[in-house]
Design an enzyme around this catalytic site. Structure first.
Site: not given
Ligand code: GAR
Length: 201
Positions: A13-14, A65, A90-91, A93, A107, A109, A143
């Protein structure tokens, strides 16, 4: 136009809000590719409907990763991406991605950071009993949800809220804030000084 990549995992949706803002002419940018780690993400259908290139980049093909991120950097460089948008990606980096796009990964949140980072931010807010939550658009550092904050919006929490009702209220603000933040980047109005983001008038 600023060349964007939008990274997704789910509904998108974003992504839709960003596509709509670009098509309406309110952001001087172009989405060069949508990358999903989930082949079933509804976001991919949204991209295709609007003629945007999609790439499925699945975790399972990589042993860790860093290898996943190295291949991701290559995909994004191949598409000449200038700004990377995490829209429900949903990962986490690794520094491989963060260092490849310095101050150029944003991002969204679903909480007022630094409160409630990580997964299930809406449930964390309800469990804690805060009266307000919201969304945060921030730059990505190494982080989890710790990077410099660009924009935030506040929503009240109602006494009968569930995760679903709170998420929906937060998403309405996300769909306004995220395109706005990208517009600021596209207009060259974002400067970063350590933790602080300066927005030119
Ligand atoms: C958004 O609410 C976003 O804030 C959240 O996932 C949702 C994706 O929705 N992101 C996170 O929780 C990141 N940890 P969408 O796929 O409909 O844009």
């Amino acid at each position: 136009p600023l060349k964007l990549a939008v990274l997704v995992s789910g509904n998108g949706s974003n992504l839709q809000a960003i596509i709509d803002a670009i098509e309406a002419g309110s952001i001087n940018a172009r989405i060069t590719c949508v990358v999903s780690n989930n082949p079933d993400a509804f976001a991919l259908k949204r991209a295709i409907k609007h003629g945007v290139t999609t790439v499925i980049h699945q975790n399972q093909n990589f042993s860790n990763r860093r290898e996943y991120d190295s291949a991701l950097v290559q995909i994004l460089k191949d598409h000449e991406v200038e700004l990377v948008i995490l829209a429900g990606f949903m990962r986490l980096l690794s520094e491989i991605m963060v260092n490849a796009f310095p101050h150029a990964i944003v991002n969204i949140h679903p909480a007022l950071l630094p409160a409630f980072p990580g997964l299930h931010a809406q449930k964390q807010a309800l469990d804690y009993g805060v009266r307000y939550s919201g969304c945060t658009v921030h730059l990505v550092d190494c982080g989890t949800d710790t990077g410099p904050i660009i924009l935030q919006a506040v929503v009240p929490i109602e006494h009968n809220d569930t995760e679903e009702t709170l998420s929906a209220r937060i998403q309405r603000e996300e769909h306004r804030c995220f395109p706005e933040a990208i517009r600021l980047f596209a207009d060259g109005k974002i400067q970063v000084n350590g933790r602080h983001v300066h927005i030119s008038p």
